[in-house]
Design an enzyme around this catalytic site. Sequence first.
Site, PDB file in Angstrom:
ATOM      1  CE  LYS A 225       1.712   1.284  -8.852  1.00 38.75           C
ATOM      2  NZ  LYS A 225       2.318   1.102  -7.553  1.00 38.75           N
ATOM      3  NE  ARG A 226      -2.637   5.677  -7.832  1.00 37.04           N
ATOM      4  CZ  ARG A 226      -1.684   5.144  -7.061  1.00 37.04           C
ATOM      5  NH1 ARG A 226      -1.404   3.866  -7.134  1.00 37.04           N
ATOM      6  NH2 ARG A 226      -1.016   5.883  -6.196  1.00 37.04           N
TER       7      ARG A 226
END
Length: 452
Positions: A225-226
């Site tokens: 998700k980063r």
Amino acid sequence: MTVRTRFAPSPTGFLHIGGARTALYNWLYAKKNGGSFVLRVEDTDAARSTDDSAKVILDGLKWLGLEWDEGPGVEGKFGPYFQSQRQDIYDAYLEKLQKADLVYEDEGATRFRVPDKDMVVHDRICGDVAVNLKTAGSKRFDEATKQEVEANPDIVIRRPDGSYIFHFVNVVDDIEMKISHVIRGEDHLSNTPKHLALFEAFGVAPPIYAHIPLNLNPSGTKMSKRDQGALIHEYVQSGFLGAAVNNYMALLGWSSGDDQEVFSPEELLEKFDLSGVNKANSKFDFKKCLWVNGEHIRSLSIPDLQTAAAPFLESAGIDADDPRLLGALELARERAQLLSEIPPVIEPVFSADISITDAAREKLTGHVDIAKVCSTLVQSLTEVSDWSVDAIKAGINNAAESMEVKMGKLMLPCRVAVTGATSGADLVPMMVLIGKETTLQRIENLPSLLGG
Ligand code: GLU
């Protein structure tokens, strides 16, 4: 066969691009085949699932235009569509397995006896995959010896606390919801033999499976998700169009067989098919995603662009009723890759004052005599009576001739004077929109703004 596909996210607080792509493929396949697209929230993990975490997913799907025919808020025959509300159904299915003596208790948990034979997944994308769950070997990590040891291959379907395990509820719901096609990420392929065994135990024919390749980040590892471009709500915030994101997601694992890369929603629906899904994993490319978005922006009519860009225009304080807005959007549409890029480009049309960016200031340092350029431009442009693109160009050209320099030499100072920046939309049409009086004033003011 009535086509019924489903997207079955476990709410984690995000709609990840990999999940959204799975939803898209299911949606496209259902729509293309006159079927239904079901949304089922797999929220049996009470600790991670909250109303908010489900809402992020529902909002993301709506923004992408992947509306569901059955699911939360659209009740159908097979609801409820949150697994947390389906306990009675799971209990009834467990009873079926108990009656058939296919389960047993093991330290408070319930295990399903896996059959001692090959379970063959006939996958539409990956081909046939055969696994004998009994003999394939099941491993667990032994805390005491800190080693992997052989484990009981029979599948735990219910934990000691009474909550059901993913494999069980996933299969029960696919049966109950009459799902015909399961299109999901390849990371689930290893689960599918277990699911087939459960289908068999219930005496129900399994759905057709299509496991789609994974979407990796540019360095070739699982997208987290980063990673840039991983989360759908970030696309919303940064000014992507839902149709463009769908287009790009479709390309992450599928191709139409020719070189086409930009698809309108209608074209995507027409051309998408499981047979065009690649076997190899795809790599996410944010630059390409931006490019696709730019192409979609350019394909919008000006009224549609205005609607899409409205939140960005509003937060920049640009009046939606300003008569110059449509012309300004037409100029911005030519280059923007994101809706959020539009306000800064067209702001010089609407703002009373402009400020010179540091980069522009630096670019003009050491440039031809700015005071002279500005006074010559003002003189020449004052004489332009019909304030049109051609007439303004001729005016700038006259100024260049009288200074005995190329016209290009005057364009940069002129752009900086009029817009404050060194790049942006087409300059001369911008000058038309800004109007003669303001344009001349800005050119006149440039030397003092530069502090010279
Ligand atoms: N809840 C599962 C997931 O989010 C769904 C798997 C499936 O599509 O069957 O991975």
